[in-house]
Design an enzyme around this catalytic site. Sequence first.
Site, PDB file in Angstrom:
ATOM      1  N   ASN A   9       0.871  -1.185   0.000  1.00 32.97           N
ATOM      2  CA  ASN A   9       0.000   0.000   0.000  1.00 32.97           C
ATOM      3  C   ASN A   9       0.905   1.232   0.000  1.00 32.97           C
ATOM      4  OD1 ASN A   9      -1.800   2.056   0.516  1.00 32.97           O
ATOM      5  ND2 ASN A   9      -2.158   1.484   2.654  1.00 32.97           N
ATOM      6  N   LYS A  11       0.138   4.276  -0.210  1.00 35.41           N
ATOM      7  CA  LYS A  11      -0.493   5.459   0.392  1.00 35.41           C
ATOM      8  C   LYS A  11      -0.311   6.682  -0.508  1.00 35.41           C
ATOM      9  CE  LYS A  11       0.465   3.460   4.870  1.00 35.41           C
ATOM     10  NZ  LYS A  11       0.221   3.582   6.268  1.00 35.41           N
ATOM     11  N   HIS A  95      -9.513   1.039   5.049  1.00 30.79           N
ATOM     12  CA  HIS A  95      -8.200   1.217   5.686  1.00 30.79           C
ATOM     13  C   HIS A  95      -8.365   2.159   6.879  1.00 30.79           C
ATOM     14  CE1 HIS A  95      -4.055   2.409   6.370  1.00 30.79           C
ATOM     15  NE2 HIS A  95      -3.702   1.327   5.703  1.00 30.79           N
ATOM     16  N   GLU A  97      -6.724   4.537   7.947  1.00 30.99           N
ATOM     17  CA  GLU A  97      -6.537   5.974   7.664  1.00 30.99           C
ATOM     18  C   GLU A  97      -7.795   6.565   7.029  1.00 30.99           C
ATOM     19  OE1 GLU A  97      -2.833   5.464   5.550  1.00 30.99           O
ATOM     20  OE2 GLU A  97      -1.896   4.901   7.436  1.00 30.99           O
ATOM     21  N   GLU A 167      -5.364  -5.183  10.626  1.00 36.01           N
ATOM     22  CA  GLU A 167      -4.330  -4.180  10.834  1.00 36.01           C
ATOM     23  C   GLU A 167      -4.607  -3.421  12.126  1.00 36.01           C
ATOM     24  OE1 GLU A 167      -2.392  -2.874   6.934  1.00 36.01           O
ATOM     25  OE2 GLU A 167      -4.230  -1.761   7.081  1.00 36.01           O
ATOM     26  N   GLY A 173       2.419   2.051  10.707  1.00 35.81           N
ATOM     27  CA  GLY A 173       3.361   3.149  10.541  1.00 35.81           C
ATOM     28  C   GLY A 173       4.102   3.529  11.814  1.00 35.81           C
ATOM     29  N   SER A 213       3.368  -2.375  10.310  1.00 43.34           N
ATOM     30  CA  SER A 213       4.822  -2.422  10.473  1.00 43.34           C
ATOM     31  C   SER A 213       5.429  -3.781  10.113  1.00 43.34           C
ATOM     32  CB  SER A 213       5.213  -1.991  11.893  1.00 43.34           C
ATOM     33  OG  SER A 213       4.800  -0.650  12.110  1.00 43.34           O
ATOM     34  N   GLY A 234       2.799  -1.195   4.297  1.00 42.93           N
ATOM     35  CA  GLY A 234       2.838   0.235   3.961  1.00 42.93           C
ATOM     36  C   GLY A 234       4.264   0.680   3.711  1.00 42.93           C
ATOM     37  N   GLY A 235       4.885   1.244   4.740  1.00 47.37           N
ATOM     38  CA  GLY A 235       6.211   1.850   4.610  1.00 47.37           C
ATOM     39  C   GLY A 235       7.237   0.991   3.892  1.00 47.37           C
TER      40      GLY A 235
HETATM   41  C1  PEP Z   1      -0.717   0.021   5.882  1.00 52.15           C
HETATM   42  O1  PEP Z   1      -0.622   1.089   5.324  1.00 52.15           O
HETATM   43  O2  PEP Z   1      -1.694  -0.689   5.667  1.00 52.15           O
HETATM   44  C2  PEP Z   1       0.355  -0.391   6.797  1.00 52.15           C
HETATM   45  C3  PEP Z   1       0.236  -1.524   7.406  1.00 52.15           C
HETATM   46  O3  PEP Z   1       1.426   0.476   6.962  1.00 52.15           O
HETATM   47  P1  PEP Z   1       2.836   0.121   7.666  1.00 52.15           P
HETATM   48  O4  PEP Z   1       3.325  -1.173   7.038  1.00 52.15           O
HETATM   49  O5  PEP Z   1       3.714   1.283   7.316  1.00 52.15           O
HETATM   50  O6  PEP Z   1       2.596  -0.019   9.108  1.00 52.15           O
END
Ligand code: PEP
Length: 250
Positions: A9, A11, A95, A97, A167, A173, A213, A234-235
Amino acid sequence: MRIPLIAGNWKMYKTIAEAVDLVESLISDLGDISGREVLVCPPFTALHAVSSLLQETPIGLGAQDVFYEAQGAYTGAISPLMLRDLGCAYVLVGHSERRQIFGEDDALVNRKLRAALAHGLRPILCVGETKPQRDAGAAEQIVTGQIRAGLAEVGAADLSEVVIAYEPVWAIGTGDTATPEDAQSMHATIRRTLAKIYSQAAADGIRIQYGGSVKPDNVDELMAQPDIDGALVGGASLKAESFLRIVKFR
Ligand code: PEP
């Protein structure tokens, strides 16, 4: 047999040129990815360019959000039809966010999920509790509530097209991952809930990703858990090297 799904993802990161760079690196260094499915979810603005590059590759394309109508006077919205037109096979819905920053509630998430299904997109339904909810001992209740509401009016036949992403909000994040045992326990709870709503066979067939993460150094132990069927990243999906190491979990 559930084929693990590793999804990135991105973002609100990456210009078109940066997205093209990343995807070119992914394609050239992908190697053998048998036994797993790989997906990238770029921002809307890069979907077209990325879609062209992904033709004839094993990497699938997803979007990060969708509106529930196919077309109409909905300024700024992107429809499931448009995502199909761009070559998307998947779309994230709910999600955290979107829920927290954009105020999306379970009813809206459910409308989006059903619209995705109606137009042949596979929805990835994201669920997860906040830290205060976990500390209050309410994590399971929150997550199972989000599952029931997110899947309202979704029949058993459509369920096989759905992916769930657990999640925990406090892990997204932050660098704070759920322990493999805690993640496994919630995934098992989600599967039990699906078995109650649908059937054991349907629940056994659905993929439940973990997100929060996920990194190269924790993916192997997470993926070793029996009910963890993939990762939503994500990251660590923003760099080819880290995402590919996650894709190649052992
Ligand atoms: C996400 O954006 O769904 C996510 C899990 O981000 P991260 O891996 O950065 O925690």
